[in-house]
Design a protein around this motif. Structure first.
Motif, PDB file in Angstrom:
ATOM      1  N   MET A 132       0.829  -1.194   0.000  1.00 28.34           N
ATOM      2  CA  MET A 132       0.000   0.000   0.000  1.00 28.34           C
ATOM      3  C   MET A 132       0.868   1.250   0.000  1.00 28.34           C
ATOM      4  SD  MET A 132      -3.334  -0.131   0.182  1.00 28.34           S
ATOM      5  CE  MET A 132      -4.613  -1.269   0.568  1.00 28.34           C
ATOM      6  N   ASN A 133       0.423   2.232  -0.736  1.00 26.69           N
ATOM      7  CA  ASN A 133       1.101   3.520  -0.794  1.00 26.69           C
ATOM      8  C   ASN A 133       0.246   4.572  -0.109  1.00 26.69           C
ATOM      9  OD1 ASN A 133       3.323   2.661  -2.484  1.00 26.69           O
ATOM     10  ND2 ASN A 133       1.824   2.499  -4.122  1.00 26.69           N
ATOM     11  N   THR A 134       0.883   5.594   0.423  1.00 25.08           N
ATOM     12  CA  THR A 134       0.167   6.667   1.100  1.00 25.08           C
ATOM     13  C   THR A 134       0.183   7.919   0.224  1.00 25.08           C
ATOM     14  OG1 THR A 134       0.792   5.784   3.252  1.00 25.08           O
ATOM     15  CG2 THR A 134       0.023   8.064   3.197  1.00 25.08           C
ATOM     16  N   TYR A 135      -1.011   8.375  -0.120  1.00 27.72           N
ATOM     17  CA  TYR A 135      -1.215   9.564  -0.933  1.00 27.72           C
ATOM     18  C   TYR A 135      -1.734  10.675  -0.032  1.00 27.72           C
ATOM     19  CZ  TYR A 135      -0.898   6.313  -4.831  1.00 27.72           C
ATOM     20  OH  TYR A 135      -0.461   5.379  -5.733  1.00 27.72           O
ATOM     21  N   LYS A 136      -1.618  11.923  -0.482  1.00 25.92           N
ATOM     22  CA  LYS A 136      -1.999  13.070   0.344  1.00 25.92           C
ATOM     23  C   LYS A 136      -3.012  13.956  -0.387  1.00 25.92           C
ATOM     24  CE  LYS A 136      -0.964  15.363   4.110  1.00 25.92           C
ATOM     25  NZ  LYS A 136      -1.010  14.909   5.432  1.00 25.92           N
ATOM     26  N   LEU A 137      -4.160  14.190   0.260  1.00 27.51           N
ATOM     27  CA  LEU A 137      -5.208  15.058  -0.267  1.00 27.51           C
ATOM     28  C   LEU A 137      -5.336  16.273   0.634  1.00 27.51           C
ATOM     29  CD1 LEU A 137      -7.624  15.628  -2.164  1.00 27.51           C
ATOM     30  CD2 LEU A 137      -9.024  14.303  -0.574  1.00 27.51           C
ATOM     31  N   ALA A 157      -4.708  11.549   4.507  1.00 27.79           N
ATOM     32  CA  ALA A 157      -3.841  10.543   3.901  1.00 27.79           C
ATOM     33  C   ALA A 157      -4.752   9.439   3.368  1.00 27.79           C
ATOM     34  CB  ALA A 157      -2.880   9.978   4.927  1.00 27.79           C
ATOM     35  N   ILE A 158      -4.488   8.985   2.164  1.00 27.80           N
ATOM     36  CA  ILE A 158      -5.277   7.933   1.531  1.00 27.80           C
ATOM     37  C   ILE A 158      -4.346   6.787   1.170  1.00 27.80           C
ATOM     38  CG2 ILE A 158      -6.631   7.350  -0.523  1.00 27.80           C
ATOM     39  CD1 ILE A 158      -7.731  10.205  -0.459  1.00 27.80           C
ATOM     40  N   GLN A 159      -4.739   5.598   1.545  1.00 29.98           N
ATOM     41  CA  GLN A 159      -3.963   4.393   1.248  1.00 29.98           C
ATOM     42  C   GLN A 159      -4.531   3.712   0.013  1.00 29.98           C
ATOM     43  OE1 GLN A 159      -1.321   3.043   3.200  1.00 29.98           O
ATOM     44  NE2 GLN A 159      -1.412   5.017   4.252  1.00 29.98           N
ATOM     45  N   LEU A 190     -10.472   7.241  -5.093  1.00 32.05           N
ATOM     46  CA  LEU A 190     -10.819   7.442  -3.684  1.00 32.05           C
ATOM     47  C   LEU A 190     -10.817   8.920  -3.314  1.00 32.05           C
ATOM     48  CD1 LEU A 190      -8.775   4.534  -2.063  1.00 32.05           C
ATOM     49  CD2 LEU A 190     -11.270   4.697  -2.225  1.00 32.05           C
ATOM     50  N   ALA A 191      -9.855   9.660  -3.822  1.00 34.29           N
ATOM     51  CA  ALA A 191      -9.768  11.095  -3.530  1.00 34.29           C
ATOM     52  C   ALA A 191     -10.955  11.839  -4.121  1.00 34.29           C
ATOM     53  CB  ALA A 191      -8.461  11.660  -4.080  1.00 34.29           C
ATOM     54  N   PHE A 239      -3.931  16.670  -4.891  1.00 30.45           N
ATOM     55  CA  PHE A 239      -3.784  15.277  -4.484  1.00 30.45           C
ATOM     56  C   PHE A 239      -2.466  14.787  -5.051  1.00 30.45           C
ATOM     57  CE2 PHE A 239      -4.880  10.685  -5.077  1.00 30.45           C
ATOM     58  CZ  PHE A 239      -4.925  10.372  -3.734  1.00 30.45           C
ATOM     59  N   THR A 240      -1.581  14.317  -4.183  1.00 29.00           N
ATOM     60  CA  THR A 240      -0.243  13.927  -4.610  1.00 29.00           C
ATOM     61  C   THR A 240       0.070  12.473  -4.258  1.00 29.00           C
ATOM     62  OG1 THR A 240       0.711  14.778  -2.565  1.00 29.00           O
ATOM     63  CG2 THR A 240       0.693  16.265  -4.450  1.00 29.00           C
TER      64      THR A 240
END
Length: 61
Positions: free
Chosen positions: A1-6, A20-22, A32-33, A49-50
């Motif tokens: 799983m990777n952690t993305y940032k919104l 934080a979105i996994q 998801l974002a 969203f990165t």
């Protein structure tokens, strides 16, 4: 799983959401974002969203 940032902001720069979105990959994370932004009625607010590598996947100003 990777952690993305919104992150979403008001026009005055106040941070509205900082989540934080996994997800396994960029496309799943982007979906998801977008869903989260729609649920919170933030699609028209400035947001970004990165990916974990810093890639910009969504941006609205």
């Amino acid at each position: 799983m990777n952690t993305y940032k919104l992150t979403a902001f008001e026009a005055n720069g106040e941070k509205i959401i900082d989540e934080a979105i996994q997800a396994e990959h960029d496309e799943a994370a982007k979906e998801l974002a977008e869903k989260l932004l729609a649920e919170k009625n933030l699609l028209d607010k400035t947001h970004r969203f990165t990916s974990p590598s810093g890639k910009l996947l969504l941006f609205h100003s």
